[in-house]
Scaffold this motif. Sequence first.
Motif, PDB file in Angstrom:
ATOM      1  N   MET A 230      47.611  40.934  40.727  1.00 25.14           N
ATOM      2  CA  MET A 230      46.694  41.503  39.744  1.00 25.14           C
ATOM      3  C   MET A 230      46.250  40.404  38.787  1.00 25.14           C
ATOM      4  SD  MET A 230      46.719  44.597  40.796  1.00 25.14           S
ATOM      5  CE  MET A 230      45.838  45.447  39.486  1.00 25.14           C
ATOM      6  N   GLY A 231      44.976  40.388  38.500  1.00 22.75           N
ATOM      7  CA  GLY A 231      44.451  39.338  37.631  1.00 22.75           C
ATOM      8  C   GLY A 231      43.610  39.887  36.505  1.00 22.75           C
ATOM      9  N   TRP A 232      43.473  39.081  35.471  1.00 21.44           N
ATOM     10  CA  TRP A 232      42.529  39.352  34.387  1.00 21.44           C
ATOM     11  C   TRP A 232      41.502  38.216  34.348  1.00 21.44           C
ATOM     12  CZ3 TRP A 232      42.078  43.681  31.514  1.00 21.44           C
ATOM     13  CH2 TRP A 232      43.164  44.557  31.441  1.00 21.44           C
ATOM     14  N   PHE A 233      40.252  38.612  34.242  1.00 22.70           N
ATOM     15  CA  PHE A 233      39.151  37.678  34.086  1.00 22.70           C
ATOM     16  C   PHE A 233      38.384  38.074  32.825  1.00 22.70           C
ATOM     17  CE2 PHE A 233      38.731  35.242  38.088  1.00 22.70           C
ATOM     18  CZ  PHE A 233      39.740  35.852  38.813  1.00 22.70           C
ATOM     19  N   ARG A 234      37.562  37.145  32.333  1.00 23.31           N
ATOM     20  CA  ARG A 234      36.712  37.491  31.195  1.00 23.31           C
ATOM     21  C   ARG A 234      35.343  36.848  31.356  1.00 23.31           C
ATOM     22  NH1 ARG A 234      39.813  34.081  26.383  1.00 23.31           N
ATOM     23  NH2 ARG A 234      39.194  31.979  27.062  1.00 23.31           N
ATOM     24  N   GLN A 235      34.366  37.497  30.744  1.00 24.39           N
ATOM     25  CA  GLN A 235      33.012  36.964  30.790  1.00 24.39           C
ATOM     26  C   GLN A 235      32.368  37.109  29.425  1.00 24.39           C
ATOM     27  OE1 GLN A 235      30.506  38.543  33.903  1.00 24.39           O
ATOM     28  NE2 GLN A 235      29.113  36.796  33.745  1.00 24.39           N
ATOM     29  N   ALA A 236      32.054  35.965  28.827  1.00 23.81           N
ATOM     30  CA  ALA A 236      31.337  35.925  27.551  1.00 23.81           C
ATOM     31  C   ALA A 236      29.838  35.935  27.825  1.00 23.81           C
ATOM     32  CB  ALA A 236      31.747  34.686  26.775  1.00 23.81           C
ATOM     33  N   PRO A 237      29.040  36.313  26.825  1.00 24.00           N
ATOM     34  CA  PRO A 237      27.584  36.336  27.026  1.00 24.00           C
ATOM     35  C   PRO A 237      27.066  34.984  27.496  1.00 24.00           C
ATOM     36  CG  PRO A 237      28.157  37.424  24.982  1.00 24.00           C
ATOM     37  CD  PRO A 237      29.425  36.814  25.496  1.00 24.00           C
ATOM     38  N   GLU A 238      26.237  35.033  28.540  1.00 24.29           N
ATOM     39  CA  GLU A 238      25.581  33.844  29.101  1.00 24.29           C
ATOM     40  C   GLU A 238      26.570  32.829  29.672  1.00 24.29           C
ATOM     41  OE1 GLU A 238      22.943  32.292  26.161  1.00 24.29           O
ATOM     42  OE2 GLU A 238      21.750  34.122  26.064  1.00 24.29           O
ATOM     43  N   LYS A 239      27.748  33.272  30.008  1.00 20.27           N
ATOM     44  CA  LYS A 239      28.740  32.387  30.630  1.00 20.27           C
ATOM     45  C   LYS A 239      29.231  32.998  31.931  1.00 20.27           C
ATOM     46  CE  LYS A 239      30.510  29.917  26.618  1.00 20.27           C
ATOM     47  NZ  LYS A 239      31.735  29.484  25.890  1.00 20.27           N
TER      48      LYS A 239
ATOM     49  N   ARG B 196      31.972  34.286  34.683  1.00 21.32           N
ATOM     50  CA  ARG B 196      33.253  34.975  34.592  1.00 21.32           C
ATOM     51  C   ARG B 196      34.362  33.965  34.863  1.00 21.32           C
ATOM     52  NH1 ARG B 196      33.988  40.752  37.432  1.00 21.32           N
ATOM     53  NH2 ARG B 196      32.253  41.086  36.001  1.00 21.32           N
ATOM     54  N   GLU B 197      35.385  33.949  34.028  1.00 16.13           N
ATOM     55  CA  GLU B 197      36.451  32.969  34.182  1.00 16.13           C
ATOM     56  C   GLU B 197      37.818  33.628  34.274  1.00 16.13           C
ATOM     57  OE1 GLU B 197      36.776  30.307  30.847  1.00 16.13           O
ATOM     58  OE2 GLU B 197      37.171  31.914  29.423  1.00 16.13           O
ATOM     59  N   PHE B 198      38.685  32.951  35.007  1.00 15.37           N
ATOM     60  CA  PHE B 198      40.058  33.412  35.192  1.00 15.37           C
ATOM     61  C   PHE B 198      40.826  33.306  33.876  1.00 15.37           C
ATOM     62  CE2 PHE B 198      44.042  34.055  37.277  1.00 15.37           C
ATOM     63  CZ  PHE B 198      44.936  33.176  36.666  1.00 15.37           C
ATOM     64  N   VAL B 199      41.671  34.314  33.610  1.00 11.59           N
ATOM     65  CA  VAL B 199      42.514  34.307  32.420  1.00 11.59           C
ATOM     66  C   VAL B 199      43.992  34.234  32.793  1.00 11.59           C
ATOM     67  CG1 VAL B 199      43.214  35.618  30.374  1.00 11.59           C
ATOM     68  CG2 VAL B 199      40.813  35.616  31.084  1.00 11.59           C
ATOM     69  N   ALA B 200      44.432  35.173  33.627  1.00 12.24           N
ATOM     70  CA  ALA B 200      45.854  35.244  33.973  1.00 12.24           C
ATOM     71  C   ALA B 200      46.020  36.091  35.222  1.00 12.24           C
ATOM     72  CB  ALA B 200      46.663  35.840  32.827  1.00 12.24           C
ATOM     73  N   ALA B 201      47.152  35.912  35.909  1.00 18.80           N
ATOM     74  CA  ALA B 201      47.453  36.712  37.094  1.00 18.80           C
ATOM     75  C   ALA B 201      48.950  36.898  37.223  1.00 18.80           C
ATOM     76  CB  ALA B 201      46.887  36.057  38.350  1.00 18.80           C
ATOM     77  N   ILE B 202      49.319  37.967  37.939  1.00 15.50           N
ATOM     78  CA  ILE B 202      50.723  38.270  38.151  1.00 15.50           C
ATOM     79  C   ILE B 202      50.914  38.837  39.548  1.00 15.50           C
ATOM     80  CG2 ILE B 202      50.479  40.588  37.148  1.00 15.50           C
ATOM     81  CD1 ILE B 202      53.337  40.212  35.987  1.00 15.50           C
ATOM     82  N   LYS B 203      51.976  38.436  40.202  1.00 16.76           N
ATOM     83  CA  LYS B 203      52.348  39.034  41.480  1.00 16.76           C
ATOM     84  C   LYS B 203      53.086  40.327  41.180  1.00 16.76           C
ATOM     85  CE  LYS B 203      52.715  35.148  44.635  1.00 16.76           C
ATOM     86  NZ  LYS B 203      53.554  34.470  45.634  1.00 16.76           N
ATOM     87  N   TRP B 204      52.609  41.426  41.802  1.00 19.88           N
ATOM     88  CA  TRP B 204      53.242  42.701  41.504  1.00 19.88           C
ATOM     89  C   TRP B 204      54.705  42.687  41.918  1.00 19.88           C
ATOM     90  CZ3 TRP B 204      49.769  46.385  39.524  1.00 19.88           C
ATOM     91  CH2 TRP B 204      50.391  47.520  39.009  1.00 19.88           C
ATOM     92  N   SER B 205      54.988  42.071  43.048  1.00 23.44           N
ATOM     93  CA  SER B 205      56.370  41.957  43.493  1.00 23.44           C
ATOM     94  C   SER B 205      56.950  40.642  43.007  1.00 23.44           C
ATOM     95  CB  SER B 205      56.420  42.008  45.019  1.00 23.44           C
ATOM     96  OG  SER B 205      57.730  41.797  45.479  1.00 23.44           O
TER      97      SER B 205
ATOM     98  N   CYS C 291      39.928  43.633  34.856  1.00 25.43           N
ATOM     99  CA  CYS C 291      41.111  43.610  35.693  1.00 25.43           C
ATOM    100  C   CYS C 291      40.676  43.515  37.155  1.00 25.43           C
ATOM    101  CB  CYS C 291      41.882  44.904  35.443  1.00 25.43           C
ATOM    102  SG  CYS C 291      43.322  45.150  36.450  1.00 25.43           S
ATOM    103  N   ALA C 292      41.463  42.827  37.983  1.00 25.52           N
ATOM    104  CA  ALA C 292      41.121  42.682  39.389  1.00 25.52           C
ATOM    105  C   ALA C 292      42.387  42.715  40.241  1.00 25.52           C
ATOM    106  CB  ALA C 292      40.370  41.370  39.622  1.00 25.52           C
ATOM    107  N   ALA C 293      42.230  43.098  41.502  1.00 26.00           N
ATOM    108  CA  ALA C 293      43.365  43.185  42.420  1.00 26.00           C
ATOM    109  C   ALA C 293      43.067  42.408  43.690  1.00 26.00           C
ATOM    110  CB  ALA C 293      43.661  44.643  42.762  1.00 26.00           C
ATOM    111  N   ALA C 294      44.052  41.629  44.143  1.00 19.19           N
ATOM    112  CA  ALA C 294      43.899  40.816  45.356  1.00 19.19           C
ATOM    113  C   ALA C 294      44.881  41.297  46.409  1.00 19.19           C
ATOM    114  CB  ALA C 294      44.138  39.347  45.027  1.00 19.19           C
ATOM    115  N   ARG C 295      44.369  41.711  47.574  1.00 20.30           N
ATOM    116  CA  ARG C 295      45.227  42.198  48.659  1.00 20.30           C
ATOM    117  C   ARG C 295      46.109  41.099  49.232  1.00 20.30           C
ATOM    118  NH1 ARG C 295      40.361  44.896  50.870  1.00 20.30           N
ATOM    119  NH2 ARG C 295      40.193  43.018  52.130  1.00 20.30           N
ATOM    120  N   ALA C 296      45.603  39.866  49.202  1.00 21.21           N
ATOM    121  CA  ALA C 296      46.281  38.779  49.903  1.00 21.21           C
ATOM    122  C   ALA C 296      47.650  38.466  49.338  1.00 21.21           C
ATOM    123  CB  ALA C 296      45.408  37.530  49.878  1.00 21.21           C
ATOM    124  N   GLY C 297      47.908  38.882  48.099  1.00 23.23           N
ATOM    125  CA  GLY C 297      49.224  38.654  47.525  1.00 23.23           C
ATOM    126  C   GLY C 297      49.461  37.225  47.071  1.00 23.23           C
ATOM    127  N   VAL C 298      48.392  36.454  47.016  1.00 24.81           N
ATOM    128  CA  VAL C 298      48.475  35.067  46.556  1.00 24.81           C
ATOM    129  C   VAL C 298      47.718  34.978  45.227  1.00 24.81           C
ATOM    130  CG1 VAL C 298      47.840  32.684  47.069  1.00 24.81           C
ATOM    131  CG2 VAL C 298      48.568  34.212  48.920  1.00 24.81           C
TER     132      VAL C 298
END
Length: 124
Positions: free
Chosen positions: A34-43, A45-54, A96-103
């Motif tokens: 699971m990840g968090w990204f953010r997007q400021a005006p006119e910028k 989208r950038e990565f903020v943080a991620a965590i492996k659920w397991s 918030c975003a979710a990645a199936r690949a688990g990486v």
Amino acid sequence: QVQLVESGGGLVQAGGSLRLSCAASGRTFSTYVMGWFRQAPEKEREFVAAIKWSGGSTYYADSVKGRFTISRDNAKNTVYLQMNSLKPEDTAVYCCAAARAGVIFTARSGYDYWGQGTQVTVSS
């Protein structure tokens, strides 16, 4: 169908704190990242943080390291982003975003599902 619903955004003064939540449903997420990204005006989208659920391994962007903490609650199927010492440059829509690949990916392309986002505004 996977649903990711963010909450917890708002207006805060510089130096303040907010906690964002991402409620996940529609799948068993135990193998996901699971990840968090953010997007400021006119910028971009950038990565903020991620965590492996397991296992709970985490990774942070340099810009938030030491100020933000990502965590998850397995029982509630919810991921959190605790944001402390907020700065005006943290102002953005946080998704918030979710990645199936688990990486853990920092690129948007690594994530399969996205929430609608929640606005965070930090005033100076």
